[in-house]
Design a protein around this motif. Structure first.
Motif, short mmCIF file in Angstrom:
data_model
loop_
_atom_site.label_atom_id
_atom_site.label_comp_id
_atom_site.label_asym_id
_atom_site.label_seq_id
_atom_site.Cartn_x
_atom_site.Cartn_y
_atom_site.Cartn_z
N PRO A 307 0.81 -1.23 0.00
CA PRO A 307 0.00 0.00 0.00
C PRO A 307 0.85 1.28 0.00
O PRO A 307 0.48 2.27 -0.63
CB PRO A 307 -0.81 -0.13 1.30
N HIS A 308 1.99 1.25 0.71
CA HIS A 308 2.87 2.43 0.73
C HIS A 308 3.45 2.68 -0.66
O HIS A 308 3.54 3.83 -1.11
CB HIS A 308 4.01 2.22 1.73
N LEU A 309 3.82 1.60 -1.34
CA LEU A 309 4.36 1.73 -2.69
C LEU A 309 3.30 2.25 -3.66
O LEU A 309 3.56 3.14 -4.48
CB LEU A 309 4.90 0.39 -3.17
N ARG A 310 2.09 1.70 -3.55
CA ARG A 310 0.99 2.14 -4.43
C ARG A 310 0.63 3.59 -4.15
O ARG A 310 0.34 4.36 -5.08
CB ARG A 310 -0.23 1.24 -4.22
N ARG A 311 0.62 3.97 -2.85
CA ARG A 311 0.29 5.35 -2.50
C ARG A 311 1.34 6.31 -3.04
O ARG A 311 1.01 7.40 -3.55
CB ARG A 311 0.16 5.50 -0.99
N PHE A 312 2.61 5.94 -2.93
CA PHE A 312 3.69 6.77 -3.45
C PHE A 312 3.52 6.95 -4.96
O PHE A 312 3.64 8.05 -5.50
CB PHE A 312 5.04 6.13 -3.12
N ASP A 313 3.21 5.85 -5.66
CA ASP A 313 3.00 5.91 -7.11
C ASP A 313 1.82 6.82 -7.45
O ASP A 313 1.90 7.65 -8.36
CB ASP A 313 2.76 4.49 -7.64
N ALA A 314 0.72 6.69 -6.70
CA ALA A 314 -0.48 7.50 -6.95
C ALA A 314 -0.20 8.98 -6.67
O ALA A 314 -0.66 9.86 -7.41
CB ALA A 314 -1.64 7.01 -6.09
N GLU A 315 0.55 9.27 -5.60
CA GLU A 315 0.83 10.67 -5.26
C GLU A 315 1.75 11.33 -6.28
O GLU A 315 1.59 12.51 -6.59
CB GLU A 315 1.43 10.74 -3.86
N VAL A 316 2.71 10.58 -6.79
CA VAL A 316 3.59 11.14 -7.84
C VAL A 316 2.76 11.46 -9.08
O VAL A 316 2.93 12.52 -9.70
CB VAL A 316 4.72 10.14 -8.18
N LYS A 317 1.85 10.56 -9.47
CA LYS A 317 1.00 10.81 -10.63
C LYS A 317 0.09 12.02 -10.40
O LYS A 317 -0.16 12.80 -11.32
CB LYS A 317 0.17 9.56 -10.94
N GLN A 318 -0.39 12.19 -9.14
CA GLN A 318 -1.24 13.34 -8.83
C GLN A 318 -0.45 14.64 -8.94
O GLN A 318 -0.96 15.65 -9.43
CB GLN A 318 -1.82 13.18 -7.42
N ILE A 320 2.11 15.13 -10.90
CA ILE A 320 2.30 15.36 -12.34
C ILE A 320 1.06 16.01 -12.94
O ILE A 320 1.15 16.96 -13.73
CB ILE A 320 2.61 14.02 -13.05
N GLN A 321 -0.12 15.51 -12.53
CA GLN A 321 -1.38 16.07 -13.04
C GLN A 321 -1.55 17.52 -12.58
O GLN A 321 -1.99 18.38 -13.35
CB GLN A 321 -2.55 15.22 -12.57
N THR A 322 -1.19 17.80 -11.32
CA THR A 322 -1.30 19.16 -10.79
C THR A 322 -0.43 20.12 -11.58
O THR A 322 -0.85 21.23 -11.93
CB THR A 322 -0.88 19.19 -9.30
N LEU A 323 0.81 19.71 -11.88
CA LEU A 323 1.71 20.55 -12.67
C LEU A 323 1.19 20.75 -14.08
O LEU A 323 1.38 21.80 -14.68
CB LEU A 323 3.11 19.93 -12.70
N SER A 324 0.53 19.75 -14.62
CA SER A 324 0.01 19.84 -15.99
C SER A 324 -1.19 20.77 -16.10
O SER A 324 -1.39 21.48 -17.09
CB SER A 324 -0.37 18.44 -16.52
#
Length: 329
Positions: A307-318, A320-324
């Motif tokens: 879950p920590h790994l998945r959360r880290f992956d999801a937060e990085v993608k979020q 990226i979306q915020t910057l876009s």
């Protein structure tokens, strides 16, 4: 602009003097508040019903000792600047310490709250309770054998500690605002950064008028642009350093993790082969149960990690979306 109300006389509202034996020196009243010596004498000679200070405490004017703990606070002259309205905080304030245990006073921890002795020096409540005998203790500062009545009564030092966080925030805001004010190297007038220029030839920071009159033949750029370029370089270098740390660390950790899983798999399967050599059913069941527990422990550890790994992956993608999607940052 706020000033420390706790460092002002409760009657005339004027700031206290920094030393004893002066008209504006602070005196501790029986109710716990503080009044300047000048106002104390006027109030003392006034009929009780006509006094400006009315608190209902019959012992209010039975003491004329200076509030030495407030004088100690005011002695930090580099941190507290005098103004006609009161004292301003301009540098971080060092909270005084109890002279017995040497812990800082705190108005949030009951044991470390200050307690004013009858001699008007202070110690922390914890030390007061430990050292008193028959409601008496010896003051570690003046060595006077003085009375102590530990209670919940507030005094102006408590009020000062309560004011300190807000005054610290105000100091930070003042320092931040001051950072936007620049002095022209030519005419020495102060101006905001937005209206200043930087001379590319001599390096001067100058106002618009001086840029036109004295540096017209030089290449000058807005000072804001220069500072933006400097901040950009520093910010991007910091970003690269932070991201590189984790770009290097994550593969290394994952590689070590995968190698550990491979070794774990090899050893587990090898050990499980011992089931074939079990001498009896009881030993077979014991070995089976033991290896099942080890396998379950591995599975539980993996489930806690994923879950920590998945959360880290999801937060990085979020991010990226915020910057876009965001155009103003």
């Amino acid at each position: 602009m706020r000033v420390f109300e706790s460092l002002n006389c409760i009657v005339c509202k004027q700031p206290f003097a920094r030393a004893a034996n002066q008209p504006r020196s602070p005196l501790q009243l029986g109710c716990g508040l503080a009044m300047c010596d000048e106002c104390f004498m006027k109030e003392f000679d006034t009929d009780e019903k006509e006094r400006k200070h009315q608190c209902g405490n019959p012992d209010c004017f039975k003491n004329d000792d200076f509030a030495y703990f407030l004088i100690d606070v005011l002695s930090q002259e580099t941190a507290l600047v005098f103004t006609p309205m009161g004292y301003l905080l301009v540098k971080p304030f060092k909270i005084p310490e109890c002279p017995i245990c040497h812990d800082e006073y705190s108005d949030e921890i009951d044991a470390k709250k200050s307690f004013a002795l009858k001699c008007r020096h202070i110690i922390c409540t914890e030390c007061c309770l430990k050292t008193r005998s028959s409601n008496k203790t010896t003051c570690p500062t003046c060595r006077v054998h003085t009375y102590t009545y530990v209670n919940k009564q507030k005094d102006r030092f408590h009020d000062f500690l309560n004011e300190l966080p807000q005054m610290t925030r105000q100091m930070g805001a003042m320092m931040k605002a001051h950072a936007f004010i620049i002095t022209c190297n030519e005419c020495h007038k102060k101006n905001i950064v937005d209206e200043m220029f930087s001379c590319g030839e001599c390096g001067f920071e100058i106002c618009g008028a001086c840029a036109y009159k004295k540096h017209r033949s030089h290449e000058a750029i807005p000072l804001l642009e220069k500072q933006a370029n400097q901040m950009l370089m520093e910010l991007q270098q910091e970003s690269r350093n932070v991201i590189k740390t984790y770009k290097d660390l994550v593969p290394e950790l994952h590689q070590g993790l995968l190698e550990g899983i491979d070794i774990f798999e090899m050893k587990l399967l090898s050990k499980e082969e011992t089931l074939k050599g079990a001498p009896n059913l009881a030993d077979l069941q014991e070995k089976h149960e033991s290896f099942t527990k080890i396998k379950s422990k591995f599975e539980s550890s993996a489930e806690n990690y994923l879950p920590h790994l998945r959360r880290f992956d999801a937060e990085v993608k979020q991010l990226i979306q915020t910057l876009s999607e965001t155009s103003d940052i």
